[in-house]
Each structure stands twice: as C-alpha cells, then as structure tokens.
Design a protein around this motif. Structure first.
Motif, PDB file in Angstrom:
ATOM      1  N   VAL A 242       0.244  21.083 -10.020  1.00 31.44           N
ATOM      2  CA  VAL A 242      -0.848  21.185  -9.052  1.00 31.44           C
ATOM      3  C   VAL A 242      -1.387  19.787  -8.817  1.00 31.44           C
ATOM      4  CG1 VAL A 242      -3.133  22.131  -8.544  1.00 31.44           C
ATOM      5  CG2 VAL A 242      -1.458  23.509  -9.822  1.00 31.44           C
ATOM      6  N   VAL A 243      -1.505  19.399  -7.561  1.00 38.79           N
ATOM      7  CA  VAL A 243      -2.084  18.110  -7.197  1.00 38.79           C
ATOM      8  C   VAL A 243      -3.386  18.361  -6.445  1.00 38.79           C
ATOM      9  CG1 VAL A 243      -1.798  15.981  -5.884  1.00 38.79           C
ATOM     10  CG2 VAL A 243       0.176  17.010  -7.033  1.00 38.79           C
ATOM     11  N   VAL A 244      -4.476  17.836  -6.958  1.00 36.00           N
ATOM     12  CA  VAL A 244      -5.750  17.867  -6.247  1.00 36.00           C
ATOM     13  C   VAL A 244      -5.891  16.509  -5.570  1.00 36.00           C
ATOM     14  CG1 VAL A 244      -8.240  18.179  -6.442  1.00 36.00           C
ATOM     15  CG2 VAL A 244      -6.709  19.431  -7.978  1.00 36.00           C
ATOM     16  N   GLN A 245      -5.723  16.476  -4.259  1.00 36.64           N
ATOM     17  CA  GLN A 245      -5.665  15.222  -3.507  1.00 36.64           C
ATOM     18  C   GLN A 245      -6.947  15.037  -2.711  1.00 36.64           C
ATOM     19  OE1 GLN A 245      -2.019  14.655  -1.341  1.00 36.64           O
ATOM     20  NE2 GLN A 245      -2.823  12.957  -0.144  1.00 36.64           N
ATOM     21  N   HIS A 246      -7.694  13.985  -3.039  1.00 34.65           N
ATOM     22  CA  HIS A 246      -8.966  13.702  -2.380  1.00 34.65           C
ATOM     23  C   HIS A 246      -8.695  12.893  -1.112  1.00 34.65           C
ATOM     24  CE1 HIS A 246     -11.406  14.999  -5.918  1.00 34.65           C
ATOM     25  NE2 HIS A 246     -10.263  14.737  -6.524  1.00 34.65           N
ATOM     26  N   VAL A 247      -9.076  13.457   0.031  1.00 38.62           N
ATOM     27  CA  VAL A 247      -8.761  12.873   1.331  1.00 38.62           C
ATOM     28  C   VAL A 247     -10.011  12.848   2.203  1.00 38.62           C
ATOM     29  CG1 VAL A 247      -6.367  13.665   1.267  1.00 38.62           C
ATOM     30  CG2 VAL A 247      -8.118  15.126   2.293  1.00 38.62           C
ATOM     31  N   ASN A 248      -9.924  12.111   3.290  1.00 39.34           N
ATOM     32  CA  ASN A 248     -10.994  12.122   4.275  1.00 39.34           C
ATOM     33  C   ASN A 248     -10.795  13.321   5.192  1.00 39.34           C
ATOM     34  OD1 ASN A 248     -13.244  11.174   5.755  1.00 39.34           O
ATOM     35  ND2 ASN A 248     -11.894  10.273   7.277  1.00 39.34           N
ATOM     36  N   VAL A 249     -11.813  14.150   5.290  1.00 38.74           N
ATOM     37  CA  VAL A 249     -11.787  15.293   6.206  1.00 38.74           C
ATOM     38  C   VAL A 249     -12.854  15.052   7.267  1.00 38.74           C
ATOM     39  CG1 VAL A 249     -12.053  17.789   6.454  1.00 38.74           C
ATOM     40  CG2 VAL A 249     -11.010  16.849   4.378  1.00 38.74           C
ATOM     41  N   ARG A 250     -12.423  14.952   8.507  1.00 40.05           N
ATOM     42  CA  ARG A 250     -13.347  14.684   9.617  1.00 40.05           C
ATOM     43  C   ARG A 250     -13.247  15.791  10.652  1.00 40.05           C
ATOM     44  NH1 ARG A 250     -10.107  13.215  13.812  1.00 40.05           N
ATOM     45  NH2 ARG A 250      -8.136  12.121  13.370  1.00 40.05           N
ATOM     46  N   GLN A 251     -14.108  15.746  11.633  1.00 40.55           N
ATOM     47  CA  GLN A 251     -14.020  16.696  12.725  1.00 40.55           C
ATOM     48  C   GLN A 251     -12.872  16.321  13.657  1.00 40.55           C
ATOM     49  OE1 GLN A 251     -17.818  17.007  14.735  1.00 40.55           O
ATOM     50  NE2 GLN A 251     -18.645  18.360  13.172  1.00 40.55           N
ATOM     51  N   SER A 252     -12.162  17.311  14.120  1.00 43.46           N
ATOM     52  CA  SER A 252     -11.102  17.068  15.088  1.00 43.46           C
ATOM     53  C   SER A 252     -11.677  17.193  16.501  1.00 43.46           C
ATOM     54  CB  SER A 252      -9.967  18.080  14.893  1.00 43.46           C
ATOM     55  OG  SER A 252     -10.373  19.362  15.371  1.00 43.46           O
ATOM     56  N   ASP A 253     -10.801  17.092  17.480  1.00 44.69           N
ATOM     57  CA  ASP A 253     -11.225  17.239  18.872  1.00 44.69           C
ATOM     58  C   ASP A 253     -11.144  18.681  19.337  1.00 44.69           C
ATOM     59  OD1 ASP A 253     -11.612  14.483  19.108  1.00 44.69           O
ATOM     60  OD2 ASP A 253      -9.529  14.141  19.685  1.00 44.69           O
ATOM     61  N   ALA A 308       6.337  17.856 -12.536  1.00 43.34           N
ATOM     62  CA  ALA A 308       7.216  18.767 -13.263  1.00 43.34           C
ATOM     63  C   ALA A 308       8.150  19.466 -12.282  1.00 43.34           C
ATOM     64  CB  ALA A 308       6.385  19.798 -14.024  1.00 43.34           C
ATOM     65  N   GLU A 309       9.372  19.729 -12.719  1.00 45.16           N
ATOM     66  CA  GLU A 309      10.335  20.443 -11.884  1.00 45.16           C
ATOM     67  C   GLU A 309       9.816  21.841 -11.563  1.00 45.16           C
ATOM     68  OE1 GLU A 309      13.265  19.665 -10.570  1.00 45.16           O
ATOM     69  OE2 GLU A 309      13.565  17.647 -11.387  1.00 45.16           O
ATOM     70  N   GLY A 310       9.883  22.223 -10.310  1.00 49.06           N
ATOM     71  CA  GLY A 310       9.408  23.532  -9.889  1.00 49.06           C
ATOM     72  C   GLY A 310       8.463  23.410  -8.714  1.00 49.06           C
ATOM     73  N   GLN A 311       7.827  24.507  -8.389  1.00 49.39           N
ATOM     74  CA  GLN A 311       6.939  24.538  -7.230  1.00 49.39           C
ATOM     75  C   GLN A 311       5.719  23.638  -7.425  1.00 49.39           C
ATOM     76  OE1 GLN A 311       4.246  28.031  -6.128  1.00 49.39           O
ATOM     77  NE2 GLN A 311       5.886  28.297  -4.604  1.00 49.39           N
ATOM     78  N   VAL A 312       5.288  23.014  -6.330  1.00 50.47           N
ATOM     79  CA  VAL A 312       4.122  22.141  -6.330  1.00 50.47           C
ATOM     80  C   VAL A 312       3.083  22.695  -5.353  1.00 50.47           C
ATOM     81  CG1 VAL A 312       3.246  19.810  -5.882  1.00 50.47           C
ATOM     82  CG2 VAL A 312       5.550  20.124  -6.832  1.00 50.47           C
ATOM     83  N   TRP A 313       1.841  22.774  -5.796  1.00 48.25           N
ATOM     84  CA  TRP A 313       0.717  23.069  -4.904  1.00 48.25           C
ATOM     85  C   TRP A 313      -0.085  21.786  -4.727  1.00 48.25           C
ATOM     86  CZ3 TRP A 313      -2.175  27.977  -3.696  1.00 48.25           C
ATOM     87  CH2 TRP A 313      -1.307  29.080  -3.670  1.00 48.25           C
ATOM     88  N   VAL A 314      -0.395  21.442  -3.477  1.00 49.13           N
ATOM     89  CA  VAL A 314      -1.249  20.299  -3.155  1.00 49.13           C
ATOM     90  C   VAL A 314      -2.503  20.837  -2.492  1.00 49.13           C
ATOM     91  CG1 VAL A 314      -1.472  18.138  -1.881  1.00 49.13           C
ATOM     92  CG2 VAL A 314       0.748  18.792  -2.854  1.00 49.13           C
ATOM     93  N   VAL A 315      -3.648  20.641  -3.134  1.00 49.16           N
ATOM     94  CA  VAL A 315      -4.919  21.121  -2.604  1.00 49.16           C
ATOM     95  C   VAL A 315      -5.712  19.922  -2.088  1.00 49.16           C
ATOM     96  CG1 VAL A 315      -7.011  22.441  -3.092  1.00 49.16           C
ATOM     97  CG2 VAL A 315      -4.886  22.988  -4.308  1.00 49.16           C
ATOM     98  N   PHE A 316      -5.969  19.900  -0.784  1.00 48.25           N
ATOM     99  CA  PHE A 316      -6.717  18.804  -0.180  1.00 48.25           C
ATOM    100  C   PHE A 316      -8.219  19.029  -0.367  1.00 48.25           C
ATOM    101  CE2 PHE A 316      -2.825  18.644   2.583  1.00 48.25           C
ATOM    102  CZ  PHE A 316      -2.399  17.402   2.159  1.00 48.25           C
ATOM    103  N   VAL A 317      -8.895  17.996  -0.840  1.00 43.67           N
ATOM    104  CA  VAL A 317     -10.328  18.050  -1.108  1.00 43.67           C
ATOM    105  C   VAL A 317     -11.003  16.905  -0.371  1.00 43.67           C
ATOM    106  CG1 VAL A 317     -12.112  17.908  -2.886  1.00 43.67           C
ATOM    107  CG2 VAL A 317      -9.968  19.097  -3.367  1.00 43.67           C
ATOM    108  N   ASP A 318     -12.095  17.189   0.311  1.00 45.36           N
ATOM    109  CA  ASP A 318     -12.825  16.167   1.054  1.00 45.36           C
ATOM    110  C   ASP A 318     -13.504  15.201   0.087  1.00 45.36           C
ATOM    111  OD1 ASP A 318     -14.249  14.665   2.884  1.00 45.36           O
ATOM    112  OD2 ASP A 318     -15.383  16.340   3.706  1.00 45.36           O
ATOM    113  N   THR A 319     -13.248  13.911   0.264  1.00 48.39           N
ATOM    114  CA  THR A 319     -13.854  12.913  -0.622  1.00 48.39           C
ATOM    115  C   THR A 319     -15.374  12.897  -0.513  1.00 48.39           C
ATOM    116  OG1 THR A 319     -13.583  11.231   1.107  1.00 48.39           O
ATOM    117  CG2 THR A 319     -11.830  11.416  -0.537  1.00 48.39           C
ATOM    118  N   LYS A 320     -15.927  13.381   0.584  1.00 46.17           N
ATOM    119  CA  LYS A 320     -17.377  13.351   0.798  1.00 46.17           C
ATOM    120  C   LYS A 320     -18.082  14.532   0.147  1.00 46.17           C
ATOM    121  CE  LYS A 320     -16.855  13.302   5.268  1.00 46.17           C
ATOM    122  NZ  LYS A 320     -15.376  13.206   5.288  1.00 46.17           N
ATOM    123  N   THR A 321     -17.321  15.476  -0.376  1.00 44.04           N
ATOM    124  CA  THR A 321     -17.911  16.660  -0.989  1.00 44.04           C
ATOM    125  C   THR A 321     -18.024  16.449  -2.490  1.00 44.04           C
ATOM    126  OG1 THR A 321     -16.903  18.056   0.696  1.00 44.04           O
ATOM    127  CG2 THR A 321     -17.709  19.146  -1.281  1.00 44.04           C
TER     128      THR A 321
END
Length: 338
Positions: A242-253, A308-321
């Motif tokens: 499991v990867v918890v990836q902290h990213v910028n989440v902004r408003q789209s158009d 690790a070998e096998g399935q990977v989950w990547v959960v995107f998390v807003d860095t501002k939260t």
C-alpha cells in the motif's frame, strides 16, 4: 477489434457513445497469486510497455460494494472526487478477469495519470460533457458503453447507476503482460529500517480506507468506510503493498451535474509518501518528472524503495489536509487473507 489499431478520432463518436451511457443511468455522481515468503527476483518496470493495459474506473460508494474484479488488478489507484467521496481506477496488465465493476465516470486527472502507459484502454461509463474532447485527444483508447458495444452488461439485481459492468475480454484479446506496467515501480526485497505497524487508516472528508496487516496471509486486508472490503465471491481484498502518496489536489475546470467542482489530483511532481509492506511502514519520497514517466519511490538516501511482489494500492492524499492518516502499532491481525 485489434489492440492499437482502433482510435476514436474527433469528438462525435465518443460523445455519441457517452450519450447512450448517460441515458442508461451512468452519469457521474482471492487469493494471493504467489507465496512472497520465498525469495523473489528483483523486477523493475520500464517507461514503455509491450501492449495496452486496461484501466477501469470503478465505483466506490457503499451501494457499489462488493466490487467485482478488483482482486485481479495489478494496481488500484484511489482518488478523491466530488463531495469528499472516493473512486478507484484499476489497472490490468497480467490478468483480464471475466467482469469488472461497477463502472463509473472518468475525471480530468485520470488523463494525466494514464499518460505513463503506452496507449492504455480506458473503460468508463461517462464524463462531464466538456471533458469529452480532452478524452478524445488523449493518447489512449476510450471505451465507454455504446450502442454497438457488447463489452458492457447490467446487473438487474443492483440499482442504477451502480450496476454497470465491463467484460475485459470484449475490449482486449489478451492481457498485455507485466512489461506494460510502466508505473516506474521497483519490486524486490524489503529495505532496511521502517516501523512495525499493524494498520493504517486514510481518511477523506466522506470516505476512508483501512489497511490491516495479516501476518498469516502476508497481505494488507482492506476496509472501506470501516467495513471489510470483500470480493464478489466473499474473499477479502488484500494487496501486498500500500502506498499513501501525498499530492497536491486542486480544483479542476469541471463540475458535476450538481455543480460541485471536480478535484484534480496532480500526479506529476514530487512529494512524500508512506510505503506499507511486510507489516512495516517506510517513509519515502516520490517523484514523477513528466506525465510520460512513471513514479519512483526512494528512501531518505535516494535508494529505490522496492515494493513487495503482488497487487499494489496507491491512495492519493491531499498535502493540504491535516491528520488524514493514522497508524496503529498494536498487534497485527492474524486473519488469513484468502
């Protein structure tokens, strides 16, 4: 239909196909594959795959569960959407299950995330009308339901719009193979260090993801909104990493039909991440130089952090939260992941 020879040019065909799906109520709104206890050879994924991966947008509200086909995905991305809810994008390269779903609509940031793959096939149920021209111009093969398609079926036992499923074998002749997973991920033995943890919870405003380490199953047991996440046949969803990836989440158009703004997940750039594998949590830095690149994860000294070998989950998390994640270092769950 041959992979790589079909391309929907111009907005008319795609718009017409999506119009059919919208009319039908599609608007936005297992087991372990191998024993990882045995030594595994290091595996890396290059920037160019040998075929087309299949990406499927999967519903993740309570009415959509249990989902079908998630346990066969190589990678599952979890992303925030309108109203603080979440949606999944499942990536299939090494296996094409019989059915996946419920299928839901695409978002603008999906196009950036999918640029890392070589002309992937995207299965989705619809999109905001102004987004359709961008989907048509993107370097991918768009496959929404349409009048002439037999790839989609509905489950009469479920309410719309949570009852649309795709049959991958009707979109691709065969699985592309592991080389098509141009994610940038590296697989191999665990790094030194890390912290022993039994569980990790990631919270969105109106959704949550829980991952509990199963020592006997050698996997992370998934919970969605506090409830154990199960496959359609009653097993548990249980990724190896499991990867918890902290990213910028902004408003789209773009906005949904209620007028709520659609979040845009910026998957290109750099930031911090937490990698969960083998019952431990590792602090990492992530980097994706351009949309055509995969994402690398490195330790503090710059060494590639292997998954690790096998399935990977990547959960995107807003860095501002703030306080979006919580770790538990109590005794790990000994439930066997089926």
């Amino acid at each position: 239909m041959r992979r790589g020879t079909h391309r929907r040019r111009g907005g008319a065909l795609l718009t017409a196909a999506v119009a059919v799906s919208l009319a039908a109520g599609c608007t936005a709104g297992s087991g372990a594959k191998e024993d990882r206890r045995a030594p595994q050879p290091e595996r890396s994924q290059s920037a160019a795959g040998s075929g087309s991966v299949l990406a499927v947008k999967v519903d993740n509200v309570r009415a959509a569960r249990p989902q079908t086909g998630l346990d066969a995905a190589d990678v599952v991305y979890a992303e925030p959407v309108e109203g603080g809810l979440s949606r999944l994008m499942a990536i299939y390269a090494t296996e094409l299950p019989e059915k996946v779903g419920p299928v839901r609509s695409a978002r603008e940031s999906d196009l950036e995330l999918l640029r890392q793959f070589d002309r992937p096939t995207l299965a989705f149920s619809g999109a905001q009308s102004k987004l359709l021209p961008l989907i048509d111009k993107a370097p991918l093969r768009a496959e929404p339901p349409g009048e002439g398609s037999d790839a989609y079926v509905r489950d009469d036992g479920r309410p719309a719009p949570h009852n649309l499923y795709v049959r991958p074998g009707r979109l691709l002749p065969a699985a592309a193979g592991a080389d098509a997973l141009a994610t940038g991920f590296h697989y191999g033995g665990a790094p030194e260090g890390g912290r022993s943890v039994s569980s990790r919870t990631v919270r969105y405003p109106s959704a949550s993801f829980g991952f509990t380490w199963s020592e006997s199953g050698d996997r992370w047991l998934v919970s969605l909104d506090g409830t154990p996440a199960r496959t359609a046949d009653g097993g548990r969803l249980a990724p190896a990493t499991v990867v918890v990836q902290h990213v910028n989440v902004r408003q789209s158009d773009f906005r949904d039909f209620r007028g709520s703004n659609s979040p845009y997940v910026e998957s290109v750039g750099s930031g911090r991440a937490e990698v969960l594998r083998d019952g431990r949590s590792y602090d990492a830095a992530w980097k994706r130089g351009s949309a055509a690149d995969g994402t690398s994860f490195t330790t503090e000294d710059g060494t590639a952090l292997k998954l690790a070998e096998g399935q990977v989950w990547v959960v995107f998390v807003d860095t501002k939260t703030a306080d979006t994640t919580k770790a538990d270092t109590t005794k790990a769950d000994t439930t066997k992941a089926p």
